[in-house]
Design an enzyme around this catalytic site. Structure first.
Site, PDB file in Angstrom:
ATOM      1  CG  ASN A 178       4.554  -0.188  14.537  1.00  0.00           C
ATOM      2  OD1 ASN A 178       3.606  -0.570  15.200  1.00  0.00           O
ATOM      3  ND2 ASN A 178       4.766  -0.582  13.292  1.00  0.00           N
ATOM      4  CG  ASP A 204     -10.150   4.247   6.780  1.00  0.00           C
ATOM      5  OD1 ASP A 204     -11.337   4.637   6.699  1.00  0.00           O
ATOM      6  OD2 ASP A 204      -9.795   3.092   6.494  1.00  0.00           O
ATOM      7  CB  ILE A 239      -0.966  -0.011   1.211  1.00  0.00           C
ATOM      8  CG1 ILE A 239      -1.897  -1.232   1.129  1.00  0.00           C
ATOM      9  CG2 ILE A 239      -1.756   1.282   1.286  1.00  0.00           C
ATOM     10  CD1 ILE A 239      -2.705  -1.498   2.384  1.00  0.00           C
ATOM     11  CG  HIS A 286     -11.062  -0.051   9.325  1.00  0.00           C
ATOM     12  ND1 HIS A 286     -10.365  -0.488  10.425  1.00  0.00           N
ATOM     13  CD2 HIS A 286     -10.440  -0.594   8.254  1.00  0.00           C
ATOM     14  CE1 HIS A 286      -9.385  -1.284  10.033  1.00  0.00           C
ATOM     15  NE2 HIS A 286      -9.406  -1.355   8.700  1.00  0.00           N
ATOM     16  CB  THR A 334      -5.196   4.186   5.433  1.00  0.00           C
ATOM     17  OG1 THR A 334      -3.885   4.059   4.886  1.00  0.00           O
ATOM     18  CG2 THR A 334      -5.891   5.403   4.858  1.00  0.00           C
ATOM     19  CD  GLU A 391     -10.641   0.528  13.740  1.00  0.00           C
ATOM     20  OE1 GLU A 391     -10.050   1.542  13.324  1.00  0.00           O
ATOM     21  OE2 GLU A 391     -10.836  -0.490  13.056  1.00  0.00           O
ATOM     22  CG  ASP A 403       9.653  -0.843   5.114  1.00  0.00           C
ATOM     23  OD1 ASP A 403       8.501  -0.851   4.647  1.00  0.00           O
ATOM     24  OD2 ASP A 403      10.157  -1.843   5.661  1.00  0.00           O
ATOM     25  CB  CYS A 416       4.198   0.343   9.192  1.00  0.00           C
ATOM     26  SG  CYS A 416       3.842   1.579  10.429  1.00  0.00           S
ATOM     27  N   PRO A 417       2.234  -2.116   9.447  1.00  0.00           N
ATOM     28  CG  PRO A 417       3.170  -4.240   9.662  1.00  0.00           C
ATOM     29  CD  PRO A 417       3.350  -2.925   8.970  1.00  0.00           C
ATOM     30  NE  ARG A 431      -5.376  -3.264  11.580  1.00  0.00           N
ATOM     31  CZ  ARG A 431      -5.810  -3.349  10.323  1.00  0.00           C
ATOM     32  NH1 ARG A 431      -6.019  -2.253   9.606  1.00  0.00           N
ATOM     33  NH2 ARG A 431      -6.050  -4.523   9.767  1.00  0.00           N
TER      34      ARG A 431
HETATM   35  P1  NAI Z   1       2.783  -4.917   3.755  1.00  0.00           P
HETATM   36  O1  NAI Z   1       3.091  -6.033   4.671  1.00  0.00           O
HETATM   37  O2  NAI Z   1       2.846  -5.107   2.269  1.00  0.00           O
HETATM   38  O3  NAI Z   1       3.736  -3.671   4.092  1.00  0.00           O
HETATM   39  C1  NAI Z   1       3.974  -3.193   5.383  1.00  0.00           C
HETATM   40  C2  NAI Z   1       5.357  -2.568   5.369  1.00  0.00           C
HETATM   41  O4  NAI Z   1       5.536  -1.899   6.619  1.00  0.00           O
HETATM   42  C3  NAI Z   1       6.480  -3.594   5.237  1.00  0.00           C
HETATM   43  O5  NAI Z   1       7.340  -3.205   4.179  1.00  0.00           O
HETATM   44  C4  NAI Z   1       7.174  -3.535   6.585  1.00  0.00           C
HETATM   45  O6  NAI Z   1       8.565  -3.800   6.492  1.00  0.00           O
HETATM   46  C5  NAI Z   1       6.894  -2.107   7.000  1.00  0.00           C
HETATM   47  N1  NAI Z   1       7.062  -1.847   8.416  1.00  0.00           N
HETATM   48  C6  NAI Z   1       6.870  -2.674   9.474  1.00  0.00           C
HETATM   49  N2  NAI Z   1       7.124  -2.024  10.633  1.00  0.00           N
HETATM   50  C7  NAI Z   1       7.478  -0.756  10.286  1.00  0.00           C
HETATM   51  C8  NAI Z   1       7.851   0.389  11.025  1.00  0.00           C
HETATM   52  N3  NAI Z   1       7.907   0.371  12.367  1.00  0.00           N
HETATM   53  N4  NAI Z   1       8.147   1.516  10.345  1.00  0.00           N
HETATM   54  C9  NAI Z   1       8.087   1.565   9.003  1.00  0.00           C
HETATM   55  N5  NAI Z   1       7.723   0.509   8.250  1.00  0.00           N
HETATM   56  C10 NAI Z   1       7.411  -0.633   8.878  1.00  0.00           C
HETATM   57  O7  NAI Z   1       1.337  -4.381   4.187  1.00  0.00           O
HETATM   58  P2  NAI Z   1       0.283  -3.560   3.336  1.00  0.00           P
HETATM   59  O8  NAI Z   1      -0.563  -4.508   2.572  1.00  0.00           O
HETATM   60  O9  NAI Z   1       0.964  -2.460   2.620  1.00  0.00           O
HETATM   61  O10 NAI Z   1      -0.638  -2.978   4.509  1.00  0.00           O
HETATM   62  C11 NAI Z   1      -0.125  -2.078   5.481  1.00  0.00           C
HETATM   63  C12 NAI Z   1      -1.108  -1.965   6.615  1.00  0.00           C
HETATM   64  O11 NAI Z   1      -2.284  -1.284   6.155  1.00  0.00           O
HETATM   65  C13 NAI Z   1      -1.664  -3.301   7.137  1.00  0.00           C
HETATM   66  O12 NAI Z   1      -0.776  -3.907   8.077  1.00  0.00           O
HETATM   67  C14 NAI Z   1      -2.954  -2.904   7.777  1.00  0.00           C
HETATM   68  O13 NAI Z   1      -2.721  -2.593   9.137  1.00  0.00           O
HETATM   69  C15 NAI Z   1      -3.351  -1.644   7.016  1.00  0.00           C
HETATM   70  N6  NAI Z   1      -4.546  -1.849   6.191  1.00  0.00           N
HETATM   71  C16 NAI Z   1      -5.618  -1.013   6.372  1.00  0.00           C
HETATM   72  C17 NAI Z   1      -6.756  -1.159   5.627  1.00  0.00           C
HETATM   73  C18 NAI Z   1      -7.929  -0.229   5.780  1.00  0.00           C
HETATM   74  O14 NAI Z   1      -9.017  -0.533   5.272  1.00  0.00           O
HETATM   75  N7  NAI Z   1      -7.770   0.899   6.450  1.00  0.00           N
HETATM   76  C19 NAI Z   1      -6.878  -2.246   4.638  1.00  0.00           C
HETATM   77  C20 NAI Z   1      -5.673  -3.025   4.485  1.00  0.00           C
HETATM   78  C21 NAI Z   1      -4.569  -2.843   5.244  1.00  0.00           C
END
Ligand code: NAI
Length: 356
Positions: free
Chosen positions: A221, A268, A164, A305, A242, A273, A183, A215-216, A244
């Protein structure tokens, strides 16, 4: 855990926290899979886990609770697989479930849906569309108080350059912004190709006009945006979340907004929440004073969300989740399993220390 043998009878799925759009999309695709779904409106928790007794699988979403007591009850009730219909899994106590229940997820359903929503939030907040929409509907066509800023030439900071974050960064580049990123696992090839600079968290906070969190949520974090990091940010910086809710210390954010040390926040997600989001509370009083205070700021925009909520994402969520269930019960395939060892960085499945 039991050995998996291909079964003839449908896999029985207890589906928690069902909303009308879940049902619409899962009902549209379930006939292509050998499943039988019982939809429950309740969220999954230790109080409701008994509903899943006798089912093979539980299907859960972001605010369902999969803690140790809930896992105990699911295992006792015969559940073998938890199929999350989302990407994030911070609501799962992986340590408590590992070795007892398999937990699979949808690692990517539409990163575009979430990235595009982050941009929608940014444009709306910056250009005050949320205010002008209300004004013009009431016949008020004045412009005072609606001044925004050009994104062109400004600096954006992307925290987390996974699926994302990378798309968000690329869209922001399209506006002519300078994009910084941070990252723990930088994607240097992508950054070089897209002219994006990795930097430290500290530098990103100091330089960015727009900060977007992708980030997750992990124990490391939790409250990444706090009074200390907020103090480093530019006076008119905008924060977009967007990711968490608990990535931001909301009380510290409110303090920064009250003291005019921040341009605004578009959220979001919110750390508490699960009490409110996804439900209609319009006829009752919001008892969460932090959320209620946030909603009073003219420069705070909140969506409930909804970043994932596109046709493409819902289609991918339904088909991947049903596929995850079918694959496990047909052949033991757990390609989308969340690996507890990975989260502890002791996984041998991938050289990066991550399975996903
Ligand atoms: P992803 O796993 O592809 O990417 C997450 C990135 O964050 C990874 O590259 C990881 O190395 C990095 N990361 C981990 N800890 C970090 C930190 N402390 N500082 C900086 N970077 C860090 O995940 P994706 O698919 O990009 O999703 C990201 C997050 O978006 C999900 O974990 C979820 O919490 C959230 N999300 C929210 C949605 C919504 O509807 N609001 C829908 C889908 C995901």
């Amino acid at each position: 855990m039991n050995t998996v043998m291909k079964r003839e009878s449908p896999v029985r799925v207890a589906f928690f926290d069902t909303k009308p759009y879940d049902r619409e999309y899962f009902d549209a695709y379930k006939s292509s899979f050998n499943v039988e779904i019982k939809y429950f409106p309740s969220k999954l928790s230790a109080d409701t886990a008994s509903l899943a007794k006798g089912y093979d699988t539980v299907c859960a979403f972001v605010n369902d609770e999969l803690d140790a007591p809930t896992a105990d009850m699911l295992v006792e009730g015969g559940v073998r697989l938890v199929a999350l219909r989302c990407a994030g899994y911070n609501n799962v106590d992986l340590k408590a479930v590992w070795g007892r229940l398999h937990v699979v997820r949808v690692p990517a359903y539409s990163p575009h849906a979430v990235a595009e929503h982050a941009i929608a939030l940014l444009l709306t907040l910056n250009r005050k569309i949320h205010k002008s929409y209300i004004r013009t509907r009431e016949g008020n066509f004045t412009l005072a108080g609606l001044v925004g800023f050009d994104l062109f030439g400004k600096t954006a900071g992307i925290i987390g350059t996974g699926q994302i974050g990378r798309i968000t960064a690329e869209i922001l580049k399209g506006f002519g912004m300078k994009v910084l990123a941070t990252d723990p696992f930088p994607n240097e090839g992508w950054a070089a190709e897209k002219d994006i600079q990795y930097t430290t968290m500290e530098d990103l906070f100091r330089q960015s006009d727009v900060i977007s969190l992708h980030c997750p949520l992990t124990p490391e974090n939790h409250h990444l945006v706090n009074s200390e990091s907020l103090a480093k940010m530019k006076k008119n910086a905008i924060i977009i979340n967007t990711g968490r809710g608990a990535l931001i210390d909301t009380k510290a954010l409110i303090h920064a907004l009250k003291t005019h040390s921040l341009g605004g926040a578009a959220l979001d997600v919110y750390e508490e929440e699960d009490e409110y989001f996804f439900e209609d509370h319009s006829a009752s009083v919001i008892k969460d004073d932090v959320l209620a205070r946030l909603l009073t700021f003219p420069n705070v925009l909140i969506t409930g969300h909804q970043a994932f909520l596109t046709h493409e994402a819902l289609t991918a969520i339904a088909t991947t989740t049903l596929g995850n269930i079918q694959n496990y019960f047909d052949s033991g395939d757990l390609s989308n399993e969340i690996c507890y060892r990975c989260t502890q960085k002791t996984c041998s499945r991938k050289e990066t220390g991550r399975c996903f």
